[in-house]
Design a protein around this motif. Structure first.
Motif, PDB file in Angstrom:
ATOM      1  N   VAL A 153       0.828  -1.215   0.000  1.00  0.00           N
ATOM      2  CA  VAL A 153       0.000   0.000   0.000  1.00  0.00           C
ATOM      3  C   VAL A 153       0.856   1.255   0.000  1.00  0.00           C
ATOM      4  O   VAL A 153       0.783   2.084  -0.916  1.00  0.00           O
ATOM      5  N   VAL A 154       1.676   1.417   1.031  1.00  0.00           N
ATOM      6  CA  VAL A 154       2.479   2.641   1.138  1.00  0.00           C
ATOM      7  C   VAL A 154       3.511   2.718   0.013  1.00  0.00           C
ATOM      8  O   VAL A 154       3.686   3.763  -0.618  1.00  0.00           O
ATOM      9  N   GLY A 155       4.186   1.594  -0.268  1.00  0.00           N
ATOM     10  CA  GLY A 155       5.184   1.597  -1.330  1.00  0.00           C
ATOM     11  C   GLY A 155       4.597   1.911  -2.693  1.00  0.00           C
ATOM     12  O   GLY A 155       5.137   2.722  -3.447  1.00  0.00           O
ATOM     13  N   SER A 156       3.475   1.287  -3.028  1.00  0.00           N
ATOM     14  CA  SER A 156       2.861   1.476  -4.349  1.00  0.00           C
ATOM     15  C   SER A 156       2.299   2.882  -4.526  1.00  0.00           C
ATOM     16  O   SER A 156       2.567   3.550  -5.532  1.00  0.00           O
ATOM     17  N   PHE A 157       1.514   3.328  -3.550  1.00  0.00           N
ATOM     18  CA  PHE A 157       0.887   4.648  -3.698  1.00  0.00           C
ATOM     19  C   PHE A 157       1.909   5.770  -3.551  1.00  0.00           C
ATOM     20  O   PHE A 157       1.803   6.805  -4.210  1.00  0.00           O
TER      21      PHE A 157
END
Length: 258
Positions: A153-157
């Motif tokens: 979540v954090v890495g992708s967004f």
């Protein structure tokens, strides 16, 4: 059709070659493999459940997006397989950070977020982390939710946002990819550090423990962020020069320009 500028093509090949050499130099450096990501049993049951619940909606929306896009574009599933494999391989190179109860590694979600979209990238990260937990003893099943939230979540967004911001600023494609790759790496570890600090800070101030854990990662993570940024930028330039239709197909770039 106008011929491509030889000078631009030479620079682009130089970017791709530099990225490849840097990547191979790091991944071929021997290192002992400890449990990757947040290790099994590190998170208390309550926090483990919390991060599962936090990550679940993103995984569900990602599955829905994948099903919708594969009906519109038959080439989407091959792309999903390619970048799913890339995320799996990228995140399989551990560099031990014993004081943090985890290890450092590239994330790969910068690439998957750009080519697949951030929601699909969450699904890719989830599957990669599940396979690593089941078959490679990297991370764990109880910490799968936390690892998915940080890397997926954090890495992708974070990576997708950095890429779009860099494009809006008019940066060349290589540096847009660099920003995405570096952001995926550094933000993943900021989120991982927060998860560990929330679970383990005890009587100490949360932000003090967060800072200590994040700083413990930095000696290895800053070089890895530079590496991942260079690889991501180099791959984007290579695809633009050889298969610009892919960049147009995924809808991230309207035109195959730097």
């Amino acid at each position: 059709m106008a011929a491509k500028n030889p000078g631009v093509r030479s620079i682009s090949r130089g970017h791709a070659l530099f990225s490849l050499v840097l990547f191979l130099g790091v991944i071929l450096t021997p290192s002992s493999a400890l449990a990757m990501h947040i290790s099994e049993g590190i998170l208390p049951a309550g926090w483990a459940l919390f991060w599962f619940l936090a990550a679940a909606p993103f995984v569900a929306l990602g599955v829905r997006q994948i099903n919708r896009r594969k009906q519109l574009d038959p080439m989407y599933i091959p792309l999903l397989g390619i970048f799913g494999a890339a995320v799996f391989v990228f995140s399989c190179f551990p560099i031990p950070v014993p004081v943090a109860g985890s290890t450092a590694h590239p994330a790969g979600t910068g690439l998957s977020a750009i080519f697949l979209g951030p929601f699909a990238s969450v699904v890719v990260a989830f599957i990669s982390l599940l396979l690593q937990a089941l078959f490679l003893a990297h991370g764990g099943l109880t910490t799968l939710g936390g690892n998915t939230f940080s890397m997926g979540v954090v890495g992708s967004f974070g990576a997708f946002g950095a890429f779009l911001l860099a494009r809006r600023l008019g940066l060349p494609l290589f540096w847009c990819g660099f920003a995405a790759g570096a952001a995926a790496d550094l933000l993943t570890y900021l989120s991982t550090s927060l998860e560990l600090a929330l679970a383990l800070h005890g009587d100490q101030a949360l932000w003090l423990v967060l800072g200590q854990i994040y700083l413990a990662f930095m000696p290895t993570q800053i070089p890895l962020a530079i590496l991942e940024g260079a690889v991501t930028g180099g791959i984007l330039v290579y695809v633009r020069n050889n298969r610009p239709d892919i960049l147009r197909r995924v809808g991230v770039l309207k035109e195959a320009k730097s």
